[in-house]
Design an enzyme around this catalytic site. Structure first.
Site, mmCIF file in Angstrom:
data_model
loop_
_atom_site.group_PDB
_atom_site.id
_atom_site.type_symbol
_atom_site.label_atom_id
_atom_site.label_comp_id
_atom_site.label_asym_id
_atom_site.label_seq_id
_atom_site.Cartn_x
_atom_site.Cartn_y
_atom_site.Cartn_z
ATOM 1 N N LYS A 1 30.979 16.002 -77.046
ATOM 2 C CA LYS A 1 29.529 15.846 -77.262
ATOM 3 C C LYS A 1 28.801 15.264 -76.055
ATOM 4 O O LYS A 1 27.654 15.592 -75.793
ATOM 5 C CB LYS A 1 29.284 14.979 -78.494
ATOM 6 N N GLU B 1 19.713 12.398 -84.421
ATOM 7 C CA GLU B 1 20.202 12.167 -85.781
ATOM 8 C C GLU B 1 21.710 12.365 -85.758
ATOM 9 O O GLU B 1 22.253 13.064 -84.898
ATOM 10 C CB GLU B 1 19.531 13.102 -86.786
ATOM 11 N N SER C 1 38.732 19.332 -79.292
ATOM 12 C CA SER C 1 37.360 18.846 -79.065
ATOM 13 C C SER C 1 37.227 17.337 -79.041
ATOM 14 O O SER C 1 36.290 16.817 -78.450
ATOM 15 C CB SER C 1 36.426 19.435 -80.122
HETATM 16 C C1 LIG Z 1 30.900 16.842 -83.764
HETATM 17 C C2 LIG Z 1 32.271 17.325 -83.517
HETATM 18 C C3 LIG Z 1 32.655 18.663 -83.810
HETATM 19 C C4 LIG Z 1 31.734 19.662 -84.451
HETATM 20 O O1 LIG Z 1 30.609 19.976 -83.706
HETATM 21 P P1 LIG Z 1 30.481 21.375 -82.947
HETATM 22 O O2 LIG Z 1 29.052 21.407 -82.556
HETATM 23 O O3 LIG Z 1 30.864 22.453 -83.909
HETATM 24 O O4 LIG Z 1 31.394 21.336 -81.792
HETATM 25 C C5 LIG Z 1 33.942 19.061 -83.503
HETATM 26 N N1 LIG Z 1 34.834 18.195 -82.967
HETATM 27 C C6 LIG Z 1 34.517 16.909 -82.688
HETATM 28 C C7 LIG Z 1 35.559 16.016 -82.112
HETATM 29 C C8 LIG Z 1 33.223 16.429 -82.962
HETATM 30 O O5 LIG Z 1 32.922 15.153 -82.688
#
Ligand SMILES: *Cc1c(COP(=O)(O)O)cnc(C)c1O
Length: 457
Positions: free
Chosen positions: A119, A141, A418
């Site tokens: 993010k 938000e 992610s």
């Molecule tokens: C917020 C988040 C997501 C989901 O958000 P996307 O916009 O779909 O990427 C996925 N993995 C992690 C670790 C997150 O913090």
């Protein structure tokens, strides 16, 4: 140092059985999205109240100006290198691949970024725009708090005022992240209206923006919202895929793997999809490479037919949500339905409009992974590789675990990891009925560590 350079896609490249016929022409049409008004095919666009048209137009112009501005891009890359720690490595999950006995699994380590997820990449880009637009006040938000923490972090870094809206229910559930934001100097506003969760926080953030539009920049955390947000967030996040294009040939060469023919790229790229930003970030640079399958993994919760999931692309219908047209989970009256996932970050009733278009055009496939499968993948990655993944990312890992054994050992899968799972250990302990992890509520009580460990074995 560098491996063989990625060659351009071969127009006569291998067609994959069971996949739609995909030509260079349709690929380029997909890659070139959106059009000038923010449409990805029939999706996207800008559905906003009149009070926001000026703010959105200002943002559109600012982004158009800085998108290709060399100084802006140089500073963005510098921030990513020195504050976030990019490029993030690609790691060969050797033990896991070997145990599964099929394709080699590679992990793009977004979990190693500062603040522990992808993010931050996007938040830096938007905060840099806010500075250049002369907006000293940032609003955001957040549901689980991950986007809120990333935003609070960057506001501290740049000396910007930061206000984060969060459903009162989420404030209670995510107290460590609330405290993190406060440590970083942000004001967290609990939203008491509606179901007191993410969508209510979104409405409140919108209301704030309308009122304070002169001095306030609204940082959206995923590839949703009105144009230009989905395009802009995708562009900031596509650093993930751009790095992979360079790193994969080297990784494959090291292992003596052929990769995907002339491209020296993986056979498939897999990412979890909540709003869709980490998936768009890794998919986007791969869109023109037709031989590479793109697979988005939605949260199937308790099952795709249980009604308790967040699989907007597989179970939703087109409609308008949060300023754009996309697939949304709604009932027959067009009311947004309750969503469910073990991972708070995937628990969203819509999805970025570009994913809707990638689905309809056939360039990407979307599949579901249940809570139970994601949890099993979480534990398996912990034990085989020494990596605690976020529960969101565990969905992508779980699908790779399902797919790998159907493939040959000289084939390869690239999974976007992610985020890291530290934030999720309380949830996992609860689900494993483990008292080993002492949650705030159990402080002062006895901790039955042996029982917990036994339940994991
Ligand atoms: C917020 C988040 C997501 C989901 O958000 P996307 O916009 O779909 O990427 C996925 N993995 C992690 C670790 C997150 O913090």
């Amino acid at each position: 140092m560098t491996g063989p350079a990625a060659a351009p896609p071969d127009p006569s490249g291998p067609q994959r059985a069971g996949l739609p016929d995909f030509t260079i022409r349709t690929t380029m049409l997909t890659y070139d999205q959106p059009d000038a008004s923010g449409h990805f095919g029939p999706y996207g666009g800008s559905f906003i109240s009149e009070t926001l048209t000026h703010a959105i137009e200002q943002l559109r112009q600012a982004y158009a100006r800085y998108q290709h501005d060399l100084a802006f891009q140089r500073e963005f890359r510098h921030e990513l290198a020195h504050f976030v720690g990019r490029p993030s490595p690609i790691y060969h999950a050797q033990r896991l691949s070997h145990e599964l006995g099929g394709a080699q699994i590679f992990l793009k380590r977004e979990d190693l970024n500062h603040t522990g997820a992808h993010k931050i990449n996007n938040v830096i880009g938007q905060a840099m725009l806010a500075q250049r637009m002369g907006k000293p006040r940032i609003i955001a938000e957040t549901g689980a708090g991950q986007h809120g923490v990333a935003t609070a972090t960057i506001c501290a870094r740049y000396g910007l005022e930061c206000v984060v809206y969060m459903g009162a229910e989420d404030v209670k559930r995510q107290s460590p992240n609330v405290y993190r934001m406060k440590l970083l100097g942000a004001t967290v506003v609990p939203v008491e209206s509606g179901s007191r969760t993410l969508k209510d926080a979104l409405n409140e953030a919108m209301r704030d923006w309308v009122t304070n539009v002169e001095n306030t920049f609204y940082i959206i955390g995923t590839v949703a919202g009105p144009h230009p947000y989905p395009m802009m967030v995708r562009d900031f996040q596509s650093v993930i895929g751009e790095e992979c294009l360079r790193q994969m040939p080297e990784m494959l060469a090291e292992l003596g793997l052929p990769g995907n023919g002339v491209e020296a790229q993986p056979d498939a790229v897999i990412a979890c999809v909540g709003g869709g930003s980490n998936a768009m970030g890794i998919f986007y640079p791969y869109i023109p490479l037709e031989g590479v399958r793109l697979i988005g993994v939605e949260a199937a919760g308790e099952g795709l037919d249980s009604g308790k999931h967040s699989a907007s692309l597989q179970k939703g219908q087109p409609g308008v949500l949060h300023g754009n047209r996309t697939y949304i989970l709604q009932n027959d009256d067009g009311q947004i339905t309750e969503t469910h996932s073990i991972s708070a970050g995937l628990d969203y009733p819509g999805v970025g409009p570009e994913h809707a278009w990638l689905k309809d055009s056939g360039r990407a496939e979307y599949v579901g992974v249940t809570d139970a499968e994601a949890l099993a993948a979480f534990h398996r990655l912990c034990r085989t590789e020494g990596i605690i993944p976020a529960l969101e990312s565990s969905h992508a890992v779980a699908y790779a675990m399902r797919l790998a054994p159907t493939m040959r050992p000289d084939q390869s899968l690239l999974v976007n990891l992610s985020g890291r799972g530290d934030k999720d250990i309380g949830t996992v302990a609860d689900l494993s009925q483990a008292d080993f992890y002492c949650r705030p509520s159990c402080r002062g009580q006895s901790v039955k560590g042996d029982v917990a460990l036994a339940s994991l074995r």
